[in-house]
Design an enzyme around this catalytic site. Structure first.
Site, PDB file in Angstrom:
ATOM      1  N   GLN A  72     -47.288   4.609   0.073  1.00 19.52           N
ATOM      2  CA  GLN A  72     -48.118   5.682  -0.297  1.00 19.52           C
ATOM      3  C   GLN A  72     -47.842   6.988   0.641  1.00 19.52           C
ATOM      4  OE1 GLN A  72     -49.538   6.853  -2.984  1.00 19.52           O
ATOM      5  NE2 GLN A  72     -48.944   5.018  -4.280  1.00 19.52           N
ATOM      6  N   SER A  73     -46.895   7.008   1.399  1.00 18.17           N
ATOM      7  CA  SER A  73     -46.456   7.704   2.693  1.00 18.17           C
ATOM      8  C   SER A  73     -46.753   9.344   1.961  1.00 18.17           C
ATOM      9  CB  SER A  73     -45.193   7.726   3.151  1.00 18.17           C
ATOM     10  OG  SER A  73     -44.732   8.966   3.965  1.00 18.17           O
ATOM     11  N   ASN A  74     -47.639  10.207   2.753  1.00 25.18           N
ATOM     12  CA  ASN A  74     -47.674  11.623   2.230  1.00 25.18           C
ATOM     13  C   ASN A  74     -46.601  12.369   3.016  1.00 25.18           C
ATOM     14  OD1 ASN A  74     -50.508  11.614   0.992  1.00 25.18           O
ATOM     15  ND2 ASN A  74     -51.056  10.758   3.210  1.00 25.18           N
ATOM     16  N   CYS A  76     -43.475  11.247   3.362  1.00 27.59           N
ATOM     17  CA  CYS A  76     -42.266  11.078   2.547  1.00 27.59           C
ATOM     18  C   CYS A  76     -42.482  11.744   1.342  1.00 27.59           C
ATOM     19  CB  CYS A  76     -42.190   9.560   2.298  1.00 27.59           C
ATOM     20  SG  CYS A  76     -41.549   8.468   3.730  1.00 27.59           S
TER      21      CYS A  76
END
Ligand SMILES: *Cc1c(COP(=O)(O)O)cnc(C)c1O
Length: 322
Positions: A72-74, A76
């Site tokens: 859930q990387s913001n 990326c």
């Protein structure tokens, strides 16, 4: 010295007084700096860093952006949006395993056209190196953006953000920010040294113990200052970090984060995220309840974004049940 930059973020971001939250907590006056509203692809703090990182990639003649993060990387997600906007291909190495239905940030990564490579948390950096080498051999001209966009170049985004703050309003006694890979806090601290911002900057640690985070922030400040042709080296005791709120670890939303998310939403109509700003706000709320701040002080809660993760499983179901 001028570091190249593209202009895409909606700046300056607004500062809002959170009157109902301040009253409810009966502590200092709380304000919010809306870096969740930087514009591109739901925004967030990484957009400021990427203005500088993308310019660096352009100068290097790159055609493909590569980066790494959690499922859930913001960061990326903002890399993927940036790549789409500027016509780069994008490959993201994400830790986790491919879910049946992509939700939250992962769903957006796919909409932005990023290719996803899955890895374990432990080996994701090796996988990134491998993907980089393969892309190079295939003539894709890859450019590697470090974890969280935290490099000397990336932190220029937050050196500039402190300049921006000074031009808006500068009499805050405290800035509170989520601090994870350290680029945001180190950029703020470097910016504060350069522009003589007087307030204290407290990083609520999301992931690391204080000693380790302080080391990362300190190293990034040295590297960022060198990029600007300066020699700024902050003593470790001037890097304010609180690691009391690590809870169940990175990405684990506990009761404190849920309470903070619900308070901001129900009192201010403001959305926090489960991983970063939810934890940072939970820390701030606890510190206010403990009397850490003086009633007369002005506290700026720096909202670093992340809200698409509210719609990610399992956070969405946990929030609905609580
Ligand atoms: C990445 C991120 C942070 C942490 O910023 P760092 O520069 O890595 O310390 C905080 N909040 C959100 C929403 C983020 O995505």
């Amino acid at each position: 010295m001028k570091v190249p930059r593209v202009r895409i973020a909606h700046l300056p971001t607004r500062i809002e007084f959170l009157e109902r939250l301040s009253t409810a907590l009966q502590g200092p006056q709380i304000f919010c700096k809306r870096d969740d509203q930087t514009g591109l692809g739901f925004g967030g703090n990484k957009t400021r860093k990427l203005e500088f990182l993308l310019a660096e990639a352009q100068q290097a003649g790159a055609r493909t952006l590569l980066s790494v993060g959690a499922i859930q990387s913001n960061h990326c997600r903002q890399v993927a949006a940036m790549a789409a906007r500027y016509g780069f291909d994008c490959i993201l190495v994400l830790s986790g395993s491919e879910p049946e239905i992509a939700s939250g940030n992962l769903f957006l990564d796919q909409l932005f056209g990023a290719k996803i490579v899955w890895a374990n948390r432990e080996n994701r950096n090796q996988v990134l190196d491998q993907v980089f080498q393969d892309a190079q051999l295939q003539g894709k001209k890859p450019y590697k953006i470090p974890y969280g966009g935290s490099s000397a170049t990336g932190l220029m985004g937050y050196v500039e953000a402190i300049n921006e703050l000074k031009s808006q309003e500068s009499d805050f006694d405290w800035i509170i920010t989520a601090s994870s890979s350290g680029g945001t806090q180190s950029g703020m601290l470097l910016g504060a040294e350069i522009s003589e911002f007087q307030g204290k900057i407290l990083g609520i640690s999301i992931e690391d113990h204080a000693a380790q985070l302080r080391e990362s922030v300190s190293r990034l400040i040295r590297e960022g200052s060198a990029l600007l042709g300066l020699k700024i080296d902050l003593p470790l005791e001037k890097i304010l970090v609180n690691d009391d709120y690590l809870g169940g670890g990175y990405g684990v939303m506990g009761p404190a984060e849920v309470e903070a998310i619900q308070m901001f939403a129900s009192l201010e109509g403001l959305l926090l995220d489960p991983v970063y700003t939810g934890r940072a706000a939970a820390g701030m709320i606890d510190l206010i309840r403990k009397g850490f701040f003086d009633q007369k002080e002005k506290v700026l809660f720096w909202h670093t974004g992340g809200t698409p993760a509210l719609f990610a499983e399992p956070y969405l179901s946990m929030l609905q049940k609580s």
